[in-house]
Design a protein around this motif. Structure first.
Motif, PDB file in Angstrom:
ATOM      1  N   LEU A   1       0.856  -1.182   0.000  1.00 47.00           N
ATOM      2  CA  LEU A   1       0.000   0.000   0.000  1.00 47.00           C
ATOM      3  C   LEU A   1       0.891   1.230   0.000  1.00 47.00           C
ATOM      4  O   LEU A   1       1.691   1.427   0.915  1.00 47.00           O
ATOM      5  N   ASP A   2       0.768   2.056  -1.043  1.00 42.72           N
ATOM      6  CA  ASP A   2       1.638   3.222  -1.175  1.00 42.72           C
ATOM      7  C   ASP A   2       0.858   4.440  -1.639  1.00 42.72           C
ATOM      8  O   ASP A   2      -0.076   4.326  -2.451  1.00 42.72           O
ATOM      9  N   ASP A   3       1.271   5.587  -1.143  1.00 42.31           N
ATOM     10  CA  ASP A   3       0.813   6.864  -1.666  1.00 42.31           C
ATOM     11  C   ASP A   3       1.576   7.124  -2.962  1.00 42.31           C
ATOM     12  O   ASP A   3       2.817   7.063  -2.979  1.00 42.31           O
ATOM     13  N   PHE A   4       0.860   7.401  -4.065  1.00 49.20           N
ATOM     14  CA  PHE A   4       1.485   7.481  -5.384  1.00 49.20           C
ATOM     15  C   PHE A   4       2.602   8.524  -5.462  1.00 49.20           C
ATOM     16  O   PHE A   4       3.696   8.219  -5.940  1.00 49.20           O
ATOM     17  N   PRO A   5       2.403   9.762  -4.995  1.00 49.00           N
ATOM     18  CA  PRO A   5       3.513  10.729  -5.066  1.00 49.00           C
ATOM     19  C   PRO A   5       4.749  10.263  -4.298  1.00 49.00           C
ATOM     20  O   PRO A   5       5.888  10.475  -4.749  1.00 49.00           O
TER      21      PRO A   5
ATOM     22  N   LEU B   1       5.614   7.140  -3.819  1.00 47.98           N
ATOM     23  CA  LEU B   1       6.205   6.065  -4.607  1.00 47.98           C
ATOM     24  C   LEU B   1       7.081   6.636  -5.723  1.00 47.98           C
ATOM     25  O   LEU B   1       8.208   6.180  -5.937  1.00 47.98           O
ATOM     26  N   LEU B   2       6.567   7.653  -6.428  1.00 48.09           N
ATOM     27  CA  LEU B   2       7.355   8.259  -7.505  1.00 48.09           C
ATOM     28  C   LEU B   2       8.662   8.842  -6.971  1.00 48.09           C
ATOM     29  O   LEU B   2       9.712   8.728  -7.617  1.00 48.09           O
ATOM     30  N   GLU B   3       8.591   9.448  -5.808  1.00 49.08           N
ATOM     31  CA  GLU B   3       9.806  10.006  -5.202  1.00 49.08           C
ATOM     32  C   GLU B   3      10.798   8.901  -4.864  1.00 49.08           C
ATOM     33  O   GLU B   3      12.008   9.026  -5.072  1.00 49.08           O
ATOM     34  N   HIS B   4      10.280   7.784  -4.356  1.00 51.69           N
ATOM     35  CA  HIS B   4      11.165   6.671  -4.005  1.00 51.69           C
ATOM     36  C   HIS B   4      11.813   6.064  -5.251  1.00 51.69           C
ATOM     37  O   HIS B   4      12.990   5.688  -5.214  1.00 51.69           O
TER      38      HIS B   4
ATOM     39  N   ALA C   1      -1.342  12.762 -12.348  1.00 51.01           N
ATOM     40  CA  ALA C   1      -0.497  12.853 -13.537  1.00 51.01           C
ATOM     41  C   ALA C   1       0.963  13.026 -13.129  1.00 51.01           C
ATOM     42  O   ALA C   1       1.268  13.770 -12.190  1.00 51.01           O
ATOM     43  N   VAL C   2       1.861  12.345 -13.832  1.00 53.75           N
ATOM     44  CA  VAL C   2       3.278  12.434 -13.479  1.00 53.75           C
ATOM     45  C   VAL C   2       3.797  13.817 -13.866  1.00 53.75           C
ATOM     46  O   VAL C   2       3.391  14.384 -14.891  1.00 53.75           O
ATOM     47  N   PRO C   3       4.718  14.380 -13.072  1.00 53.29           N
ATOM     48  CA  PRO C   3       5.089  15.786 -13.263  1.00 53.29           C
ATOM     49  C   PRO C   3       6.097  16.065 -14.363  1.00 53.29           C
ATOM     50  O   PRO C   3       6.174  17.184 -14.862  1.00 53.29           O
TER      51      PRO C   3
ATOM     52  N   SER D   1      11.317  12.478 -16.825  1.00 57.67           N
ATOM     53  CA  SER D   1      12.167  11.508 -16.120  1.00 57.67           C
ATOM     54  C   SER D   1      11.325  10.615 -15.220  1.00 57.67           C
ATOM     55  O   SER D   1      11.514   9.392 -15.183  1.00 57.67           O
ATOM     56  N   THR D   2      10.398  11.231 -14.491  1.00 52.84           N
ATOM     57  CA  THR D   2       9.508  10.455 -13.625  1.00 52.84           C
ATOM     58  C   THR D   2       8.643   9.521 -14.454  1.00 52.84           C
ATOM     59  O   THR D   2       8.432   8.353 -14.092  1.00 52.84           O
ATOM     60  N   ALA D   3       8.154  10.014 -15.593  1.00 56.37           N
ATOM     61  CA  ALA D   3       7.299   9.205 -16.458  1.00 56.37           C
ATOM     62  C   ALA D   3       8.035   7.972 -16.971  1.00 56.37           C
ATOM     63  O   ALA D   3       7.478   6.867 -17.003  1.00 56.37           O
ATOM     64  N   LEU D   4       9.286   8.126 -17.367  1.00 59.97           N
ATOM     65  CA  LEU D   4      10.055   6.995 -17.889  1.00 59.97           C
ATOM     66  C   LEU D   4      10.341   5.966 -16.804  1.00 59.97           C
ATOM     67  O   LEU D   4      10.361   4.759 -17.068  1.00 59.97           O
ATOM     68  N   ARG D   5      10.560   6.425 -15.574  1.00 57.41           N
ATOM     69  CA  ARG D   5      10.735   5.469 -14.473  1.00 57.41           C
ATOM     70  C   ARG D   5       9.443   4.687 -14.247  1.00 57.41           C
ATOM     71  O   ARG D   5       9.471   3.480 -13.981  1.00 57.41           O
ATOM     72  N   LEU D   6       8.306   5.371 -14.340  1.00 62.12           N
ATOM     73  CA  LEU D   6       7.021   4.703 -14.144  1.00 62.12           C
ATOM     74  C   LEU D   6       6.777   3.667 -15.241  1.00 62.12           C
ATOM     75  O   LEU D   6       6.202   2.606 -14.980  1.00 62.12           O
ATOM     76  N   VAL D   7       7.223   3.952 -16.460  1.00 69.14           N
ATOM     77  CA  VAL D   7       7.093   2.989 -17.553  1.00 69.14           C
ATOM     78  C   VAL D   7       7.818   1.693 -17.214  1.00 69.14           C
ATOM     79  O   VAL D   7       7.297   0.591 -17.413  1.00 69.14           O
ATOM     80  N   VAL D   8       9.037   1.809 -16.701  1.00 64.70           N
ATOM     81  CA  VAL D   8       9.816   0.617 -16.345  1.00 64.70           C
ATOM     82  C   VAL D   8       9.109  -0.165 -15.238  1.00 64.70           C
ATOM     83  O   VAL D   8       9.018  -1.398 -15.288  1.00 64.70           O
TER      84      VAL D   8
END
Length: 339
Positions: free
Chosen positions: A236-240, A242-245, A271-273, A276-283
């Motif tokens: 269980l994670d808060d999405f923002p 998670l993106l920071e991690h 929405a991803v900011p 760079s963050t978007a590409l990490r989310l893709v992986v």
């Protein structure tokens, strides 16, 4: 980790453990899909004949055999098509059909291959893979000039050693890197890459959504939280957060990050900011999909994760693939609420 262990882990992901050419269901409206199965089956049979020929004949003691000349023409196949037409299914089927022992064939994403070179060094990677019969590369995309030169050199060396190649991508080999960096400045390397492959176009619509209802709407934070606590092994994670991690973890470790996770529950998806963050989310989406991990989320729908600018830019095919895969995993997650 020893080189042999790193390469031993380069096998099709769990989602594709049981796939074969016989389990691929071509769309009857898309003859290119049936043709792809035929060509790849013949390619696998050709690997078997090559192995038999190489191993035939009596051993000649104290006599050096001449080194076999590199084969003329393309030494591999390149599956080009949109997301969701079954390219990874076919690539994994080829890996399973190749007659070599598992330790003599490797399967990994393009990112995993470049990470392998980073971990072992170029020469050790060539030495480790040069004895393989087949190297399968999924999601082949060149995102920067350094990768272009690195992979061009690596594949050229492996082809010299007789390694057969197979790859999937959403971009034709001659168009790799286009829209992401000054591809014209690296035309020689890109043309060198494309020379190794016979391009095979696969047409069709995304099978993950073929004949299915619309993607499920996001749930409430409370519903996601209750489902997470009720599901053994769920995260269980808060999405923002998670993106920071993710920005602190190398993408090569995202597979290990989700190991033994039964379900991913996310609150406050937005929405991803930035790119760079978007590409990490893709992986991360790719690793979740490979491992068939359902994703239950609150917040915005997955088709609103990426901005219009991102969806029109050079990485648009990656973003559409991520949306497609996350939507499929969101459907899988609906059962968590029912349970």
């Amino acid at each position: 980790m020893p080189a042999e262990q790193l390469v031993a882990e380069m096998v099709p992901p769990p989602r594709f453990d049981g796939v074969r050419f016989s389990t691929y269901i071509p769309d009857p409206q898309q003859p290119s899909q049936t043709e792809a199965v035929r060509v790849l089956s013949a390619f696998a049979d050709g690997l078997g004949r090559g192995a038999t020929a190489a191993g035939s004949g009596r051993k000649r003691w104290f006599r050096r055999e001449p080194k076999a000349a590199a084969p003329a023409g393309p030494r591999g196949v390149y599956l080009d098509g949109g997301y969701g037409v079954g390219k990874t299914h076919l690539l994994a089927s080829l890996w399973h059909a190749a007659p070599a022992a598992p330790e003599r064939k490797a399967f990994g994403t393009f990112v995993e291959l470049t990470n392998l070179v980073g971990a072992l060094g170029f020469q050790q990677t060539v030495k480790t893979l040069s004895g393989h019969q087949l190297l399968c590369i999924d999601e082949f995309e060149l995102d920067d000039p350094g990768d272009t030169v690195l992979v061009s050199s690596l594949l050229a060396r492996l082809v010299e050693h007789g390694v057969a190649l197979a790859a999937t991508s959403n971009t034709l080999p001659g168009k790799l890197g286009e829209g992401r960096f000054a591809a014209a400045d690296f035309l020689r390397e890109i043309q060198g890459l494309s020379a190794h492959f016979r391009a095979l176009r696969i047409d069709g619509e995304d099978y993950r959504h073929r004949g299915l209802p619309e993607a499920p709407k996001p749930f409430t934070d409370d519903e996601v939280t209750r489902a997470a606590y009720a599901t053994p092994g769920a995260a269980l994670d808060d999405f923002p957060s998670l993106l920071e991690h993710l920005s602190t973890v190398h993408p090569s470790r995202y597979g290990a990050l989700v190991r033994d996770v039964a379900a991913v529950c996310l609150t406050d998806v937005s929405a991803v900011p930035d790119q760079s963050t978007a590409l990490r989310l893709v992986v991360l989406a790719d690793r979740l999909y490979d491992r068939e991990i359902p994703v239950l989320a609150s917040g915005v729908p997955f088709d609103r994760l990426f901005s219009e600018e991102m969806l029109k830019g050079g990485y648009r095919k990656k973003y559409f693939r991520a949306i497609s895969r996350l939507t499929a995993l969101a459907r899988d997650a609906e059962g968590l609420l029912r349970a």
